[in-house]
Design a protein around this motif. Structure first.
Motif, PDB file in Angstrom:
ATOM      1  N   SER A   1       0.770  -1.088  -0.112  1.00  0.00           N
ATOM      2  CA  SER A   1      -0.104   0.029  -0.042  1.00  0.00           C
ATOM      3  C   SER A   1       0.825   1.303   0.102  1.00  0.00           C
ATOM      4  CB  SER A   1      -0.886   0.232   1.281  1.00  0.00           C
ATOM      5  OG  SER A   1      -0.193  -0.107   2.381  1.00  0.00           O
TER       6      SER A   1
ATOM      7  N   TRP B   1       1.318   5.502  -4.624  1.00  0.00           N
ATOM      8  CA  TRP B   1       0.793   4.597  -3.582  1.00  0.00           C
ATOM      9  C   TRP B   1      -0.635   4.822  -3.322  1.00  0.00           C
ATOM     10  CZ3 TRP B   1      -1.018   6.312   1.105  1.00  0.00           C
ATOM     11  CH2 TRP B   1      -1.002   7.482   1.502  1.00  0.00           C
TER      12      TRP B   1
ATOM     13  N   ASN C   1      -5.774  -1.150  -2.866  1.00  0.00           N
ATOM     14  CA  ASN C   1      -4.855  -1.581  -1.829  1.00  0.00           C
ATOM     15  C   ASN C   1      -5.157  -2.279  -0.859  1.00  0.00           C
ATOM     16  OD1 ASN C   1      -2.845   0.002  -2.844  1.00  0.00           O
ATOM     17  ND2 ASN C   1      -3.031   1.904  -1.404  1.00  0.00           N
TER      18      ASN C   1
ATOM     19  N   ASN D   1      -4.241  -5.789  -2.418  1.00  0.00           N
ATOM     20  CA  ASN D   1      -2.855  -5.674  -2.909  1.00  0.00           C
ATOM     21  C   ASN D   1      -2.799  -5.872  -4.570  1.00  0.00           C
ATOM     22  OD1 ASN D   1      -1.938  -5.461  -0.027  1.00  0.00           O
ATOM     23  ND2 ASN D   1      -0.668  -7.192   0.029  1.00  0.00           N
TER      24      ASN D   1
END
Length: 115
Positions: free
Chosen positions: A30, A53, A74, A77
């Motif tokens: 993340s 990110w 995130n 993943n």
């Protein structure tokens, strides 16, 4: 150590669409900028797209701007590459990459666009 696994490649006609996915292992995903690269037959690997990110910033190669969209989830993943209006010159092996250092690569997924 981070492992990256791509999927979603295949054979599509020109003008079609594909969505690539890249699942990452590791707890630091993340906070990682992620990218997609590709290698066309007989050519060097080239940058395709990059995402920050948080997912709030993206960057694209001129050759794919307006046609490809990179995104991320995130919580899962995972990063994605939505590819629309595909052209034969988009053919190649697409690789997921952590915009390092550290620099991690997936094994690649083949995309073939027929004319």
């Amino acid at each position: 150590q981070v492992q990256l696994v791509e999927s979603g490649g295949g054979l599509v006609q020109a003008g079609g669409s594909l969505r690539l996915s890249c699942v990452a292992s590791g707890r630091t995903f993340s906070r990682m900028t992620m990218a997609w690269f590709r290698r066309a037959p007989g050519k060097a690997r080239e940058f395709v797209a990059r995402i920050g990110w948080s997912g709030g910033s993206t960057d694209y190669a001129d050759s794919v701007k307006g046609r490809f969209t990179m995104s991320r989830d995130n919580a899962k993943n995972t990063v994605f590459l939505q590819m629309n209006s595909l052209k034969p010159e988009d053919t190649g092996v697409y690789y997921c990459n952590s915009w390092g250092p550290p620099n991690y690569w997936g094994q690649g997924t083949q995309v073939t666009v027929s004319s």
